[in-house]
Structures are given as C-alpha cells and as structure tokens.
Design a protein around this motif. Structure first.
Motif, PDB file in Angstrom:
ATOM      1  N   GLY A  28      64.132 104.750  98.829  1.00  0.00           N
ATOM      2  CA  GLY A  28      64.353 103.940  97.667  1.00  0.00           C
ATOM      3  C   GLY A  28      63.832 104.311  96.165  1.00  0.00           C
ATOM      4  N   THR A 109      67.804 100.556  96.528  1.00  0.00           N
ATOM      5  CA  THR A 109      68.414 100.644  97.915  1.00  0.00           C
ATOM      6  C   THR A 109      69.632  99.799  98.060  1.00  0.00           C
ATOM      7  OG1 THR A 109      66.282 101.421  98.647  1.00  0.00           O
ATOM      8  CG2 THR A 109      67.983 101.173 100.496  1.00  0.00           C
ATOM      9  N   GLY A 280      67.622  98.921 103.115  1.00  0.00           N
ATOM     10  CA  GLY A 280      67.644 100.244 103.719  1.00  0.00           C
ATOM     11  C   GLY A 280      68.104 100.316 105.160  1.00  0.00           C
TER      12      GLY A 280
END
Length: 456
Positions: A28, A109, A280
C-alpha cells in the motif's frame, strides 16, 4: 472440532504474522508513493466523480455510483461495529491509529485494484463484464502466473462463506437475540428469504438495492455516532490522545481491560482494518469491474473512496465513541462493546440502534459478498455454476446464523489473509501499468480515458 480449531488458529497466526502486515502496509505504501500520494491529494476529485457517476458513462452493467455502493455494501458490515470494538478490546485505543494507517495506504491499494479491474476485465459467456484479481492476473501477468489467479479465485470462493456470509449472519442472529429475543433460527430463515429475493436477480438488482440502502444506512449511523460523540464532547480530546499515545506505548490494564502491548495494537488494528475496508483483499475490484465507466482511472478515483468512507469516517466514529464513552475498559468485546458505548450515551435507545444498524450492515454485506464469491466460482467453472452457487449461498446463511461465532471469526480472518497474498503480489507486479495510465490521465486532463471510451 477442537483439532480443526487448533489447526486454523495456528494457520491464522502464520498468515497474520509480521510478514503479512509488512506486505499489506508495504504494498500500500509503495503504491501510494508511486502514485505520488495522488489518492489522498485527489480525494475531492473522487467525490466529484462519484456524484457525476450516478449515471453510467460506458460499457458495463451498473453505474459507477452503484459499483461503489455494491463494494461498500460488502465492506460496511460487522467489521465497522464488532470488528472495531474487537480491535480496541484486544489492542487498546492505539489499534484505532493503526486502522487509520491501514486506510491511508489502503486508498492507494483500492485505487490500483479498480484500475487493474477495469483495464483487464473481459466479457463472460452471457456478455456481462467480469473482472477482479483473477482476471488481472490472467490478462495482465500472462500464462505463467495463471496459477495465482486460480489460487485467488479458490480462496475467494471459500472465504466468501466466512467473511461475507457466516460472520454476518451470525452477527445479526446474536444481536437480535440479545436485544429483541429473536430465535437465531427465525433470523436465519428471514435472512435467507430477503437475500434470495435480491441475489437471484444478479448484479443489476444487487447494485440497485445497494445504491439505495447503503447511503441511507451509512448516513444514519454516522449521524447517530456524531450525537454520541457530541454527548461525550468533553472526553474526545482525551480519547484522541489515548489513540496516539497507545499506538506507540503499551496500554496498561484498566477496569475490565486486560492491557495490551504495542504489537497487539498494530496486529489487531491492521487485521481489523483490512477486515473492515478490504483494501488489498481483492474483493472490491470484482464489483468495480462491472461499472459503466469511461475508463480505469475514473473508476479507480471512485473506488478509493470506499476505504476512506469505511475506515476514516465510519470506523473512526465507532472507535472514538467506544473510547470517549469509557466503555473500552468495561471488559466487553465485539458488538456488545459498541452497543454498551451507545447505550451509555443514549440510554434506552443506543443499544437498539446498534442492533438495527448491525443487522442492516450485515445484510448488505451478505449481498455484496454473494456476488464476489459467485464471480470467483464463475472464473473457475464458468457461468453454469452461478445459479447453484446462489442457492448454496442462501442455504448457508441459516447455518451461519446458528453456528459458533468464535470459530467463524477465526476462519474468516484466516481466509482474508489467504486472499490478500495473490492479490498483493499481482498489484506489485502490475504497478508500472497503474502508474503509467494514471500519469497519462492527469497529463491529458482525463482525455486519455475519453479517447479510450470513444474507441470502444
């Protein structure tokens, strides 16, 4: 059952260990730096596109707005009420700080996931757009990485029954039994009927329901939470101080709170943050791939709002309400802790409000995740599996509503991480493409995507 519980517990400790936390925050942060912090700087632009995105402007099944609402329907769930409370109970007030950090890098992300989802989406046998990690692995990374896409789809199809079905149904059953005396079996049957009425109509109906229900429920909960914070206004400064202090120093035992090390604050803050906003995880891009959008960056700018709304706004309100009200030292955990915080501030009303909010949040999560699991199964077995999967999904709700919550939470938490691994690897490898299309978009004032949309 005890052996299974032990085995899953061991696996959970492995997949949520230091390497996973570094991977989630690391990828990220890498994406955020590579994008030159654009997701944070262009937050206002994202909200502007969301407002314009109520009507579709391209190929797809649902509007950009409804795509985000579908993604939010799956992310705003028990994680925002029970998950935040569990993080504070196990990690102390500092866990909320690490939830914020997860969200700030998670915006990059989520943006990257949606960009890849739209760029590498394809049409299925019925002519509908499908996408997500399994497709951007297959179409973006090539044949040698095909096994990674299969792994994600397999983990996603199974994980959906935990994070998106069992945990949610169980949360509703527990809270309705505690507050209203409803039998879990009755709750399970009611959820089955309501869910079946929506998901049997596919993504178009799910998007339509989410587009109306999610804004209503989110705004209502935010208003109620702000009232609780207003009532405890004199304690907000102290609460924020505790969040920052205990993010870096251990939390001492106090009242019913057992105390927590800094590692616990980081571990549970990140884990529950990811459980809540799913940045994610690779789930949200499956919904964004169906959007009627001009192009990848347009949808990416809208998609990143999901993480901001879910964690920076909704989770923050829950966490600060728990800390400011003093309920965090009560010894309660999960939804009961959030309920106590609201009931303490709004006697005779707060507990019921949380019960209703959690029920609606969880119901919409069941809808969103049914689509995610279905698309994972479709990737593995084709469109013929869609109807049987929907039926199995509806039946599973009953068992989720009447099962043991502890094991379901553990299994869902473990499968979360298993899904994240293939997705994070793919995002890291595809990052040059994400950076390139983003640079072109802003260099041309968005005209690069308009040209691509016209070419379609």
């Amino acid at each position: 059952m005890e052996a299974l519980n032990t085995a899953v517990g061991w696996l959970n400790g492995v997949v949520w260990g230091v390497p996973m936390l570094i991977m989630i925050l690391g990828v990220g942060f890498f994406l955020q730096v590579g994008l030159k912090f654009m997701p944070i700087m262009k937050l206002g632009m994202g909200f502007g596109l969301l407002f314009k995105g109520r009507e579709g402007q391209g190929e797809g099944q649902i509007s950009p707005f409804n795509a985000l609402m579908t993604a939010l329907s799956a992310t705003i769930g028990t994680g925002n009420i029970a998950g935040v409370a569990t993080a504070v109970f196990l990690g102390g007030p500092g866990a909320l700080f690490w939830m914020w950090m997860t969200a700030l890098v998670g915006m990059a992300t989520k943006y990257s996931e949606a960009v890849c989802a739209v760029k590498f989406r394809e049409r299925d046998e019925e002519g509908n757009y499908v996408g997500g990690p399994m497709y951007y692995i297959k179409n973006g990374l090539g044949a040698k990485w095909a096994w990674l896409g299969v792994a994600f789809a397999l983990f996603g199809a199974i994980a959906a029954f935990g994070i998106g079905n069992g945990v949610q149904a169980n949360g509703v059953a527990q809270v309705l039994e505690t507050n209203f005396g409803f039998n879990p079996s009755v709750t399970g049957i009611a959820l089955m009927v309501l869910t079946g009425a929506v998901i049997l109509g596919g993504i178009t109906r799910i998007g339509a329901v989410a587009g109306k229900l999610v804004p209503f429920m989110a705004v209502s909960y935010i208003i109620a939470g702000l009232i609780v914070l207003f009532i405890n206004a004199d304690a907000i400064g102290t609460a924020i101080g505790l969040v920052f202090t205990h993010a870096f120093t251990p939390s001492a035992a106090e009242g019913g709170f057992a105390g927590a090390a800094v590692w616990a604050a980081i571990r549970f803050g990140v884990a529950r943050g990811v459980f809540s906003n799913e940045a994610g995880l690779g789930s949200a891009p499956i919904a964004h791939a169906a959007a009627e959008t001009k192009g990848p960056v347009n949808q990416g700018l809208i998609a990143m709002l999901g993480t901001f709304i879910d964690t920076i706004i909704v989770c923050s309100i829950t966490g600060l309400a728990i800390i400011a009200s003093g309920a965090w030292t009560s010894g309660e955990s999960g939804a009961a802790l959030t309920s106590l915080a609201f009931e303490t501030s709004l006697p005779g009303f707060g507990g019921y409000l949380i019960a209703i909010a959690l029920s609606i949040f969880a119901f919409t999560t069941i809808l969103g995740w049914s689509y995610y699991g279905e698309k994972c199964m479709e990737f593995l077995f084709g469109v013929k599996v869609m109807l049987p999967y929907r039926i199995l999904w509806i039946v599973a709700i009953y068992f989720g509503a009447t099962a043991d919550l502890g094991f379901i939470w553990l299994l869902a938490d473990t499968l979360n991480a298993m899904m994240a691994i293939p997705n994070l690897v793919a995002l890291a490898l595809l990052s040059p493409i994400v950076f390139k299309v983003t640079k072109e978009f802003f260099a041309t004032g968005g005209k690069s995507e308009e040209a691509g949309h016209a070419a379609e």
